[in-house]
Scaffold this active site. Structure first.
Site, PDB file in Angstrom:
ATOM      1  N   SER A 130       0.839  -1.199   0.000  1.00 29.99           N
ATOM      2  CA  SER A 130       0.000   0.000   0.000  1.00 29.99           C
ATOM      3  C   SER A 130       0.883   1.261   0.000  1.00 29.99           C
ATOM      4  CB  SER A 130      -0.951  -0.054   1.204  1.00 29.99           C
ATOM      5  OG  SER A 130      -1.927   0.948   1.152  1.00 29.99           O
ATOM      6  N   ASP A 187      -6.140  -3.702  -1.735  1.00 28.03           N
ATOM      7  CA  ASP A 187      -5.100  -3.364  -0.761  1.00 28.03           C
ATOM      8  C   ASP A 187      -4.283  -4.585  -0.328  1.00 28.03           C
ATOM      9  OD1 ASP A 187      -3.631  -2.429   1.397  1.00 28.03           O
ATOM     10  OD2 ASP A 187      -5.375  -1.899   2.608  1.00 28.03           O
TER      11      ASP A 187
END
Length: 282
Positions: free
Chosen positions: A47, A166
């Site tokens: 991320s 994610d």
């Protein structure tokens, strides 16, 4: 802080995500750039950790700081009222479009480095982690996929024919993966103060309801705390043949996932710089 073991042959740098908490790693990596500190064979990012590493490898000091303290704080990116009306809370589409246009990461420069970057994404169908090497060609889409916080961002970017989200859902701190890839000297940059352990979701039924069309992803989100805490256990109790250097924010770190207070963000960045200096001096 250094957890001692026996030094191996490969060295890795692992950087956790955490949205705006990534400002800490931005400070760490900008200091690494300042002193040309690159003693790693490969790196793994998740991320915001992956975007921080990409800017570091592309020799772009200050880029991550600007993205987090400027673009990510704008109403076009973060808007809870828009989310309530059915849109994105975190509009990754807008953020990627504007930053690619105005302050793009230099993918060519990144590819010239001898240190490969592996970015973690989560397969939406089965909830499993993918570890994909960044290239000039896939960089923007890959980073976008790793940063696509589920629910807060309602789309799922495509990578290699799969819907992704994610990377922190499946593997928030890929230190075990770094070890499996042969690293025996690992530096880990965390985005939470020392001692933090993730708690399981208090409303599992709500996660399943919101993701009823994505059961594999829902299950991964429900197991996220176990995966996170397993990585923490590995970091503080590594195998005997592994050294782990840990860079963590101090207890006074005030930045949360969606913090937009510039004073707190700037202080978090400076705390990252200070933590990098302290680690290198130890």
């Amino acid at each position: 802080m250094i957890i001692e073991g026996t030094v191996g042959t490969k060295s890795a740098l692992v950087v956790e995500g955490g949205a705006m908490r990534g400002i800490f790693a931005a400070g760490v990596l900008d200091h690494f750039l300042d002193i040309d500190h690159r003693p790693y064979d490969f790196c793994l990012g998740v991320s915001a950790g992956s975007t921080n590493l990409a800017a570091w490898l592309a020799n772009q000091p200050g880029r991550s700081h600007r993205v987090i303290t400027d673009y990510s704080c704008r109403k076009q990116f973060i808007d809870l009222s828009r989310f309530i009306r059915g849109g994105h809370w975190l509009d990754i589409d807008w953020l990627w479009e504007v930053t690619i246009d105005e302050i793009p990461i230099d993918g060519w420069e990144l590819e010239q480095q001898s240190i490969p970057l592996y970015v973690v994404t989560t397969n939406v169908d089965n909830g499993e982690p993918h570890y994909i090497q960044a290239t000039e060609q896939n960089l923007n889409q890959l980073l976008k996929a790793s940063c696509a916080v589920p629910l807060a961002y309602r789309n799922y970017p495509q990578m290699d024919g799969y819907e992704m989200t994610d990377g922190g859902v499946a593997d928030s701190i890929p230190v075990i993966k770094a070890y499996e890839m042969g690293a025996r000297d690992i530096t880990v940059v965390l985005s939470r103060p020392q001692g933090y352990r993730k708690k399981a979701p208090s409303s599992a039924w709500l996660v399943r309801k919101l993701l009823r069309n994505k059961p594999g992803l829902a299950q991964a989100m429900l197991k996220r705390a176990d995966s996170y805490n397993r990585a923490i256990d590995f970091i503080y109790n590594p195998p005997e043949d592994c050294n782990i250097r840990i860079i963590t924010p101090p207890d006074s770190f005030e930045v949360g996932r969606v913090t937009t207070d510039n004073r707190k963000l700037q202080r978090g960045y400076e705390q990252g710089v200070a933590a990098a200096k302290a680690m290198l001096a130890s």
